[in-house]
Write a protein that holds these residues in place. Structure first.
Motif, PDB file in Angstrom:
ATOM      1  N   GLY A 251      28.145  38.273 -36.193  1.00  0.00           N
ATOM      2  CA  GLY A 251      28.368  36.523 -36.263  1.00  0.00           C
ATOM      3  C   GLY A 251      28.972  36.068 -34.982  1.00  0.00           C
ATOM      4  O   GLY A 251      28.735  35.047 -34.506  1.00  0.00           O
ATOM      5  N   ILE A 252      29.704  36.884 -33.931  1.00  0.00           N
ATOM      6  CA  ILE A 252      30.232  36.600 -32.668  1.00  0.00           C
ATOM      7  C   ILE A 252      29.170  36.009 -32.064  1.00  0.00           C
ATOM      8  O   ILE A 252      29.198  35.237 -31.235  1.00  0.00           O
ATOM      9  N   CYS A 253      28.144  37.151 -31.875  1.00  0.00           N
ATOM     10  CA  CYS A 253      27.164  36.855 -30.994  1.00  0.00           C
ATOM     11  C   CYS A 253      26.089  35.641 -31.314  1.00  0.00           C
ATOM     12  O   CYS A 253      25.921  34.898 -30.469  1.00  0.00           O
ATOM     13  N   VAL A 254      26.002  35.402 -32.690  1.00  0.00           N
ATOM     14  CA  VAL A 254      25.166  34.241 -32.890  1.00  0.00           C
ATOM     15  C   VAL A 254      26.078  32.679 -32.413  1.00  0.00           C
ATOM     16  O   VAL A 254      25.481  32.026 -31.811  1.00  0.00           O
ATOM     17  N   HIS A 255      27.302  32.849 -33.064  1.00  0.00           N
ATOM     18  CA  HIS A 255      28.030  31.666 -32.187  1.00  0.00           C
ATOM     19  C   HIS A 255      27.943  31.704 -30.752  1.00  0.00           C
ATOM     20  O   HIS A 255      28.105  30.710 -30.181  1.00  0.00           O
ATOM     21  N   LEU A 256      28.109  32.662 -30.026  1.00  0.00           N
ATOM     22  CA  LEU A 256      28.218  32.704 -28.363  1.00  0.00           C
ATOM     23  C   LEU A 256      26.884  32.089 -27.999  1.00  0.00           C
ATOM     24  O   LEU A 256      26.898  31.250 -27.229  1.00  0.00           O
ATOM     25  N   ILE A 257      25.816  32.500 -28.904  1.00  0.00           N
ATOM     26  CA  ILE A 257      24.322  31.971 -28.232  1.00  0.00           C
ATOM     27  C   ILE A 257      24.562  30.349 -28.628  1.00  0.00           C
ATOM     28  O   ILE A 257      23.935  29.671 -27.632  1.00  0.00           O
ATOM     29  N   GLN A 258      24.955  29.872 -29.759  1.00  0.00           N
ATOM     30  CA  GLN A 258      24.669  28.718 -30.115  1.00  0.00           C
ATOM     31  C   GLN A 258      25.503  27.681 -29.103  1.00  0.00           C
ATOM     32  O   GLN A 258      25.445  26.797 -28.621  1.00  0.00           O
ATOM     33  N   LEU A 259      26.892  28.286 -28.939  1.00  0.00           N
ATOM     34  CA  LEU A 259      27.812  27.535 -28.066  1.00  0.00           C
ATOM     35  C   LEU A 259      27.198  27.652 -26.600  1.00  0.00           C
ATOM     36  O   LEU A 259      27.296  26.423 -25.796  1.00  0.00           O
ATOM     37  N   CYS A 260      26.539  28.583 -25.965  1.00  0.00           N
ATOM     38  CA  CYS A 260      26.089  28.574 -24.805  1.00  0.00           C
ATOM     39  C   CYS A 260      25.049  27.535 -24.654  1.00  0.00           C
ATOM     40  O   CYS A 260      25.051  26.808 -23.667  1.00  0.00           O
ATOM     41  N   ASP A 261      24.161  27.331 -25.611  1.00  0.00           N
ATOM     42  CA  ASP A 261      23.213  26.308 -25.562  1.00  0.00           C
ATOM     43  C   ASP A 261      23.682  25.118 -25.680  1.00  0.00           C
ATOM     44  O   ASP A 261      22.846  24.083 -25.338  1.00  0.00           O
ATOM     45  N   LEU A 262      24.913  24.658 -26.174  1.00  0.00           N
ATOM     46  CA  LEU A 262      25.498  23.447 -26.266  1.00  0.00           C
ATOM     47  C   LEU A 262      26.398  23.075 -25.233  1.00  0.00           C
ATOM     48  O   LEU A 262      26.956  21.536 -25.275  1.00  0.00           O
ATOM     49  N   GLN A 263      26.387  23.550 -24.258  1.00  0.00           N
ATOM     50  CA  GLN A 263      27.225  23.231 -22.999  1.00  0.00           C
ATOM     51  C   GLN A 263      26.718  21.832 -22.360  1.00  0.00           C
ATOM     52  O   GLN A 263      25.702  21.529 -22.515  1.00  0.00           O
ATOM     53  N   PRO A 264      27.711  21.091 -21.949  1.00  0.00           N
ATOM     54  CA  PRO A 264      27.396  19.645 -21.759  1.00  0.00           C
ATOM     55  C   PRO A 264      26.300  19.402 -20.465  1.00  0.00           C
ATOM     56  O   PRO A 264      25.520  18.443 -20.442  1.00  0.00           O
ATOM     57  N   ARG A 265      25.946  20.416 -19.749  1.00  0.00           N
ATOM     58  CA  ARG A 265      25.163  20.455 -18.589  1.00  0.00           C
ATOM     59  C   ARG A 265      23.617  20.338 -19.270  1.00  0.00           C
ATOM     60  O   ARG A 265      22.772  19.985 -18.281  1.00  0.00           O
ATOM     61  N   ARG A 266      23.394  20.670 -20.486  1.00  0.00           N
ATOM     62  CA  ARG A 266      22.115  20.892 -20.966  1.00  0.00           C
ATOM     63  C   ARG A 266      21.996  19.416 -21.754  1.00  0.00           C
ATOM     64  O   ARG A 266      22.746  18.945 -22.542  1.00  0.00           O
ATOM     65  N   ALA A 267      21.094  18.659 -21.305  1.00  0.00           N
ATOM     66  CA  ALA A 267      20.967  16.984 -21.834  1.00  0.00           C
ATOM     67  C   ALA A 267      20.147  17.080 -23.225  1.00  0.00           C
ATOM     68  O   ALA A 267      20.317  16.051 -23.674  1.00  0.00           O
ATOM     69  N   VAL A 268      19.547  18.222 -23.694  1.00  0.00           N
ATOM     70  CA  VAL A 268      18.898  18.121 -25.044  1.00  0.00           C
ATOM     71  C   VAL A 268      19.845  17.558 -26.152  1.00  0.00           C
ATOM     72  O   VAL A 268      19.315  16.639 -26.965  1.00  0.00           O
ATOM     73  N   PRO A 269      21.025  17.986 -26.287  1.00  0.00           N
ATOM     74  CA  PRO A 269      22.091  17.518 -27.336  1.00  0.00           C
ATOM     75  C   PRO A 269      22.037  16.173 -27.530  1.00  0.00           C
ATOM     76  O   PRO A 269      22.624  15.393 -28.174  1.00  0.00           O
ATOM     77  N   ASP A 270      22.003  15.293 -26.388  1.00  0.00           N
ATOM     78  CA  ASP A 270      22.128  13.880 -26.320  1.00  0.00           C
ATOM     79  C   ASP A 270      21.259  13.078 -26.890  1.00  0.00           C
ATOM     80  O   ASP A 270      21.505  11.900 -27.506  1.00  0.00           O
ATOM     81  N   THR A 271      20.059  13.640 -27.211  1.00  0.00           N
ATOM     82  CA  THR A 271      19.037  13.162 -28.157  1.00  0.00           C
ATOM     83  C   THR A 271      19.126  13.300 -29.660  1.00  0.00           C
ATOM     84  O   THR A 271      18.506  12.832 -30.487  1.00  0.00           O
ATOM     85  N   VAL A 272      20.235  14.022 -29.965  1.00  0.00           N
ATOM     86  CA  VAL A 272      20.461  14.362 -31.273  1.00  0.00           C
ATOM     87  C   VAL A 272      21.302  13.095 -31.976  1.00  0.00           C
ATOM     88  O   VAL A 272      22.297  12.905 -31.523  1.00  0.00           O
ATOM     89  N   THR A 273      20.852  12.970 -33.264  1.00  0.00           N
ATOM     90  CA  THR A 273      21.180  12.057 -34.077  1.00  0.00           C
ATOM     91  C   THR A 273      22.135  12.372 -35.450  1.00  0.00           C
ATOM     92  O   THR A 273      22.625  11.777 -35.899  1.00  0.00           O
ATOM     93  N   ALA A 274      21.756  13.769 -35.725  1.00  0.00           N
ATOM     94  CA  ALA A 274      22.520  14.413 -36.849  1.00  0.00           C
ATOM     95  C   ALA A 274      22.668  15.914 -36.671  1.00  0.00           C
ATOM     96  O   ALA A 274      21.810  16.344 -35.909  1.00  0.00           O
ATOM     97  N   ALA A 275      23.479  16.645 -37.371  1.00  0.00           N
ATOM     98  CA  ALA A 275      23.461  18.085 -37.275  1.00  0.00           C
ATOM     99  C   ALA A 275      23.604  18.726 -38.421  1.00  0.00           C
ATOM    100  O   ALA A 275      24.426  18.244 -39.284  1.00  0.00           O
ATOM    101  N   ILE A 276      23.025  20.157 -38.883  1.00  0.00           N
ATOM    102  CA  ILE A 276      23.381  20.648 -39.822  1.00  0.00           C
ATOM    103  C   ILE A 276      23.415  21.969 -39.773  1.00  0.00           C
ATOM    104  O   ILE A 276      22.693  22.407 -38.719  1.00  0.00           O
ATOM    105  N   GLY A 277      24.139  22.977 -40.179  1.00  0.00           N
ATOM    106  CA  GLY A 277      24.280  24.296 -39.997  1.00  0.00           C
ATOM    107  C   GLY A 277      24.358  25.169 -41.094  1.00  0.00           C
ATOM    108  O   GLY A 277      24.733  24.866 -42.218  1.00  0.00           O
TER     109      GLY A 277
END
Length: 368
Positions: free
Chosen positions: A89-115
């Protein structure tokens, strides 16, 4: 490439059954120089958690230095390093957090989220969208403390109950991949039939087995003590032997989404000072959908309480929640944030013939 005009749902997976891929994926992210600050902060956060916990039974939270060593020199990682749900679980969350860093522009296109399951916390981080690096890292530290502490408390609340050898001896699943555990996937019966089967079994035997997840209309996951799940399988052996349903033990070592983890949820609530302050749900900048029912997190929700209740105690109704999120938010594109394929696969099946575009966050983030 994702376009701002599309309506995009960020989809975050849970632990699932893909632990064998977690360390290589995390290692590849750790090797990228631009992620050095992120990992330094996360390693320190794990060290702080270890100090806060003191001596705890195995499995323990890895220290930052140990996890760094596993990532830089994979040969030092034990072959079963992510077999338990705490480390996985720690590894899963670290991977997801790393991908969500602000320098990555992709999340700006997101209009909703679910986990899905613990993916809820990554969906919350995506929904809060901190723009400054310092604000993001502070949120990531709190988020990692919440996820890791919840997993440890869950382990502490359920450890120590041995499984009778006569039950393990009768189980015919066989093989390392079918090692009995506290969660098992049942494929075949409808959700109503499986719920009725479990209710009747509980009344007849007084054993505490519950439907922890409904992933698709014909795929459910049972949660409980390993002994009770083995007994459930033996009790319905004719059904499984006859092919009316299939049974697969999951690799999880915790009975997520069950009353067995209610005490663990209470422990995390009592430790919220250590976890640190989470933003108010009213600060979410996009809708974040729950997985326990067709709803969004309300503006007055306690985000810590939502996490521990949805991940540890409440059952997941993905078959309903995922379809509701897509319909309610008018989604045209699903951004699969992984790290595993389970949530994507379940969502495709739940949507039936509906056609949506599925993108990978890693492929999209590498594009100019």
């Amino acid at each position: 490439m994702l376009t701002p005009s599309g309506r995009t749902l960020a989809l975050f997976d849970g632990i699932g059954g893909h632990q064998g891929n977690l360390l290589p994926t995390l290692g590849a992210l750790h090797a990228q120089p631009e992620n050095a600050l992120f990992f330094d902060r996360m390693f320190r956060t794990l060290d702080d958690l270890r100090e806060h916990l003191g001596p705890v039974p195995e499995p323990v939270v890895p220290t930052g230095s140990r996890l760094r060593r596993w990532l830089t020199d994979p040969a030092t990682a034990p072959p079963t390093g992510t077999d338990d749900s705490v480390v996985a679980g720690i590894c899963v969350h670290l991977i997801q957090l790393c991908d969500l860093q602000p320098r990555r522009a992709v999340p700006d296109t997101v209009t909703a989220a679910i986990g899905h399951s613990i993916g809820l916390q990554a969906a919350i981080v995506a929904g809060l969208r901190p723009k400054r690096t310092d604000a993001f890292l502070a949120l990531a530290e709190t988020s990692l403390r919440l996820v890791a502490l919840s997993l440890v408390r869950g382990h502490q609340a359920t450890t120590g109950r041995p499984v009778p050898t006569e039950l393990t001896g009768r189980y015919a699943g066989g093989g390392q991949r079918q090692r009995p555990g506290p969660m098992a996937l049942v494929d075949g019966p409808s959700r109503a039939d499986l719920a009725a089967l479990v209710d009747r079994y509980r009344r007849d035997t007084r054993r505490s087995v519950s439907v922890g997840l409904v992933n698709t209309p014909t795929t459910g996951v049972l949660s409980g003590h390993t002994e009770d799940l083995l007994h459930f399988h033996a009790h319905h052996e004719a059904m499984f032997r006859g092919g009316a349903a299939t049974w697969t033990f999951l690799t999880n070592t915790l009975p997520f989404h069950s009353p067995h983890l209610a005490a663990a949820a209470d422990e995390v609530r009592r430790d919220r000072t250590f976890v640190g302050p989470l933003p108010a749900a009213g600060e979410l900048r996009i809708p974040v959908y729950a997985a326990d029912a067709p709803r969004t997190l309300p503006p007055d929700a306690d985000l810590l309480d939502e996490f521990v209740e949805q991940v540890l105690v409440r059952p997941v109704d993905w078959a309903t929640a995922s379809v509701h999120a897509v319909t309610d938010a008018g989604i045209t594109t699903v951004l699969d944030c992984g790290p595993g394929p389970a949530a994507r696969r379940f969502t495709r099946e739940c949507l039936g013939g509906r056609t949506l575009r599925f993108e990978s966050i890693r492929r999209a983030s590498r594009r100019p």
